[in-house]
Design a protein around this motif. Structure first.
Motif, mmCIF file in Angstrom:
data_model
loop_
_atom_site.group_PDB
_atom_site.id
_atom_site.type_symbol
_atom_site.label_atom_id
_atom_site.label_comp_id
_atom_site.label_asym_id
_atom_site.label_seq_id
_atom_site.Cartn_x
_atom_site.Cartn_y
_atom_site.Cartn_z
ATOM 1 N N PRO A 101 0.698 -1.109 -0.036
ATOM 2 C CA PRO A 101 0.102 -0.007 -0.061
ATOM 3 C C PRO A 101 0.989 1.221 0.015
ATOM 4 O O PRO A 101 0.476 2.328 -0.486
ATOM 5 C CB PRO A 101 -0.912 -0.222 1.198
ATOM 6 C CG PRO A 101 -0.866 -1.487 1.724
ATOM 7 C CD PRO A 101 0.487 -2.102 1.045
ATOM 8 N N VAL A 102 2.063 1.349 0.770
ATOM 9 C CA VAL A 102 2.774 2.407 0.658
ATOM 10 C C VAL A 102 3.515 2.673 -0.797
ATOM 11 O O VAL A 102 3.418 4.005 -1.109
ATOM 12 C CB VAL A 102 3.750 2.291 1.792
ATOM 13 C CG1 VAL A 102 4.971 3.681 1.786
ATOM 14 C CG2 VAL A 102 3.414 2.354 3.183
ATOM 15 N N GLN A 103 3.680 1.765 -1.411
ATOM 16 C CA GLN A 103 4.410 1.859 -2.611
ATOM 17 C C GLN A 103 3.118 2.252 -3.540
ATOM 18 O O GLN A 103 3.487 3.193 -4.554
ATOM 19 C CB GLN A 103 4.912 0.603 -3.366
ATOM 20 C CG GLN A 103 6.079 0.250 -2.397
ATOM 21 C CD GLN A 103 6.696 -1.100 -2.997
ATOM 22 O OE1 GLN A 103 5.843 -1.984 -3.477
ATOM 23 N NE2 GLN A 103 7.913 -1.350 -2.711
ATOM 24 N N ALA A 104 1.954 1.764 -3.539
ATOM 25 C CA ALA A 104 0.872 2.231 -4.263
ATOM 26 C C ALA A 104 0.580 3.853 -4.027
ATOM 27 O O ALA A 104 0.364 4.654 -5.038
ATOM 28 C CB ALA A 104 -0.479 1.403 -3.963
ATOM 29 N N ASP A 151 0.758 6.992 -6.735
ATOM 30 C CA ASP A 151 -0.432 7.965 -6.742
ATOM 31 C C ASP A 151 -0.084 9.478 -6.837
ATOM 32 O O ASP A 151 -0.511 10.169 -7.646
ATOM 33 C CB ASP A 151 -1.554 7.729 -6.017
ATOM 34 C CG ASP A 151 -2.249 6.158 -6.232
ATOM 35 O OD1 ASP A 151 -3.084 5.620 -5.407
ATOM 36 O OD2 ASP A 151 -2.061 5.872 -7.366
ATOM 37 N N ASP A 152 0.676 9.544 -5.924
ATOM 38 C CA ASP A 152 1.282 11.084 -5.665
ATOM 39 C C ASP A 152 2.025 11.744 -6.870
ATOM 40 O O ASP A 152 1.738 12.858 -7.278
ATOM 41 C CB ASP A 152 2.309 11.155 -4.327
ATOM 42 C CG ASP A 152 1.730 11.093 -3.062
ATOM 43 O OD1 ASP A 152 2.410 10.898 -1.959
ATOM 44 O OD2 ASP A 152 0.642 11.086 -3.029
ATOM 45 N N SER A 188 0.228 17.666 1.649
ATOM 46 C CA SER A 188 1.386 17.335 0.677
ATOM 47 C C SER A 188 1.805 18.446 0.121
ATOM 48 O O SER A 188 3.032 18.544 -0.650
ATOM 49 C CB SER A 188 0.797 16.323 -0.338
ATOM 50 O OG SER A 188 -0.123 16.808 -0.993
ATOM 51 N N TRP A 189 1.264 19.775 0.196
ATOM 52 C CA TRP A 189 1.473 20.826 -0.457
ATOM 53 C C TRP A 189 2.100 21.816 0.490
ATOM 54 O O TRP A 189 1.758 22.041 1.724
ATOM 55 C CB TRP A 189 0.649 21.571 -0.911
ATOM 56 C CG TRP A 189 0.115 20.988 -2.501
ATOM 57 C CD1 TRP A 189 -0.627 19.951 -2.581
ATOM 58 C CD2 TRP A 189 0.782 21.427 -3.754
ATOM 59 N NE1 TRP A 189 -0.617 19.418 -4.035
ATOM 60 C CE2 TRP A 189 0.196 20.282 -4.653
ATOM 61 C CE3 TRP A 189 1.591 22.049 -4.039
ATOM 62 C CZ2 TRP A 189 0.522 20.184 -6.073
ATOM 63 C CZ3 TRP A 189 2.032 22.294 -5.395
ATOM 64 C CH2 TRP A 189 1.516 21.195 -6.177
ATOM 65 N N LYS A 190 3.245 22.554 0.166
ATOM 66 C CA LYS A 190 3.776 23.527 1.116
ATOM 67 C C LYS A 190 3.842 24.930 0.131
ATOM 68 O O LYS A 190 4.435 24.821 -1.122
ATOM 69 C CB LYS A 190 5.285 23.506 1.684
ATOM 70 C CG LYS A 190 5.172 22.038 2.383
ATOM 71 C CD LYS A 190 5.549 22.423 4.083
ATOM 72 C CE LYS A 190 5.835 21.112 4.579
ATOM 73 N NZ LYS A 190 4.533 20.167 4.950
ATOM 74 N N TYR A 248 4.841 17.405 -1.856
ATOM 75 C CA TYR A 248 5.861 16.368 -1.378
ATOM 76 C C TYR A 248 5.076 15.071 -1.353
ATOM 77 O O TYR A 248 4.043 15.084 -1.047
ATOM 78 C CB TYR A 248 6.311 16.698 0.067
ATOM 79 C CG TYR A 248 7.018 17.942 -0.134
ATOM 80 C CD1 TYR A 248 8.717 18.005 -0.046
ATOM 81 C CD2 TYR A 248 6.808 19.258 0.124
ATOM 82 C CE1 TYR A 248 9.238 18.984 -0.258
ATOM 83 C CE2 TYR A 248 7.611 20.279 0.106
ATOM 84 C CZ TYR A 248 8.847 20.242 -0.038
ATOM 85 O OH TYR A 248 9.497 21.341 0.115
ATOM 86 N N SER A 249 5.891 14.018 -1.580
ATOM 87 C CA SER A 249 5.326 12.735 -1.248
ATOM 88 C C SER A 249 5.247 12.328 0.207
ATOM 89 O O SER A 249 5.602 13.045 1.041
ATOM 90 C CB SER A 249 6.318 11.539 -1.796
ATOM 91 O OG SER A 249 7.541 11.324 -0.932
ATOM 92 N N VAL A 250 4.408 11.013 0.489
ATOM 93 C CA VAL A 250 4.257 10.945 1.944
ATOM 94 C C VAL A 250 5.734 10.884 2.692
ATOM 95 O O VAL A 250 5.629 10.952 3.681
ATOM 96 C CB VAL A 250 3.676 9.403 1.867
ATOM 97 C CG1 VAL A 250 3.547 9.098 3.564
ATOM 98 C CG2 VAL A 250 1.990 9.620 1.192
ATOM 99 N N LYS A 251 6.733 10.357 1.772
ATOM 100 C CA LYS A 251 8.045 10.158 2.577
ATOM 101 C C LYS A 251 8.818 11.583 2.605
ATOM 102 O O LYS A 251 10.071 11.546 3.043
ATOM 103 C CB LYS A 251 8.792 9.041 1.823
ATOM 104 C CG LYS A 251 8.271 7.691 1.952
ATOM 105 C CD LYS A 251 9.055 6.702 1.077
ATOM 106 C CE LYS A 251 8.798 5.242 1.409
ATOM 107 N NZ LYS A 251 9.205 4.280 0.649
ATOM 108 N N GLY A 252 8.120 12.514 2.099
ATOM 109 C CA GLY A 252 9.062 13.732 2.093
ATOM 110 C C GLY A 252 9.820 14.192 0.867
ATOM 111 O O GLY A 252 10.510 15.056 0.730
ATOM 112 N N LYS A 253 9.683 13.450 -0.153
ATOM 113 C CA LYS A 253 10.495 13.579 -1.429
ATOM 114 C C LYS A 253 9.523 14.718 -2.244
ATOM 115 O O LYS A 253 8.434 14.913 -2.173
ATOM 116 C CB LYS A 253 10.536 12.450 -2.138
ATOM 117 C CG LYS A 253 11.112 12.334 -3.528
ATOM 118 C CD LYS A 253 11.065 11.086 -4.345
ATOM 119 C CE LYS A 253 11.543 11.329 -5.633
ATOM 120 N NZ LYS A 253 11.240 10.261 -6.713
#
Length: 157
Positions: free
Chosen positions: A23-26, A30-31, A108-110, A132-137
Motif C-alpha cells: 500500500p505504501v508503494q501504491a 498515486d502522488d 502534501s503541499w507547502k 511532497y510525497s508521503v516520505k517527504g520527497k
C-alpha cells in the motif's frame, strides 16, 4: 523440527512485510500522477470618492485576485491571493498598496509568497507551491504569478 519452525516464521514474516509495503508503494505512485487545475477569482471593493477637487474626484478601490489550485476531484489544494488598493480619477490611476498571501489545504503541499510589489497602476505577486510525497520527497514545484491592474476609470483586471 526447529529448522522447520524458523523457516515457517521467516515465510510468515516475509508475507507480512509484503502486505504492509504494497500500500505504501501504491500511495507513492498515486502522488506522482496528480493532475492540477487552477481558476482565478477577482473581487472588487469600491469605496466612495476620497478627495474632491475642482477638476476631478479621486476615488479609491480595493480588489482581490485569488488563484485556486485543485486536483482532478475538485479538491482545493492551495491558493494564492493578491490584495491591492488603487486611487483613480479618470485621467490616471495608481496602486497605493499591495499584499499577497498563500493558503494551503493539503498536507502534501507547502506554499510561500516569493515576492509582492506595486508599480504605477499594477500590483504584482509571485508564489510557489511545492508538493511532497508521503516520505517527504519533493515531487513538483508550481509557480504562479498574479497581477491586478486598475484603469484610469477604476476598471479592475
Amino acid at each position: 523440527m526447529k529448522q522447520k519452525l524458523i523457516t515457517l516464521g521467516l515465510i510468515v514474516a516475509m508475507l507480512i512485510s509484503v502486505i504492509y509495503v504494497a500500500p505504501v508503494q501504491a500511495a507513492e505512485a498515486d502522488d506522482d500522477s496528480e493532475i492540477i487545475t487552477c481558476k482565478v477569482i477577482i473581487y472588487e471593493y469600491p469605496t466612495e470618492p476620497t478627495e474632491i477637487s475642482a477638476a476631478r474626484a479621486t476615488s479609491t478601490k480595493s480588489a482581490s485576485k485569488t488563484v485556486v489550485f485543485q486536483n482532478a476531484n475538485g479538491d482545493v489544494l492551495w491558493q494564492v491571493t493578491l490584495d491591492a488598493t488603487f486611487r483613480y480619477n479618470g485621467s490616471t490611476s495608481v496602486c497605493t498598496a499591495a499584499n499577497a498571501s498563500t493558503q494551503t489545504f493539503s498536507s502534501s503541499w507547502k506554499t510561500r509568497v516569493s515576492s509582492c510589489s506595486k508599480s504605477q497602476n499594477r500590483a504584482y505577486a509571485s508564489a510557489y507551491g511545492n508538493r511532497y510525497s508521503v516520505k517527504g520527497k519533493l515531487l513538483e514545484t508550481v509557480t504562479q504569478n498574479v497581477t491586478l491592474t486598475c484603469s484610469k476609470t477604476g476598471a479592475i483586471s
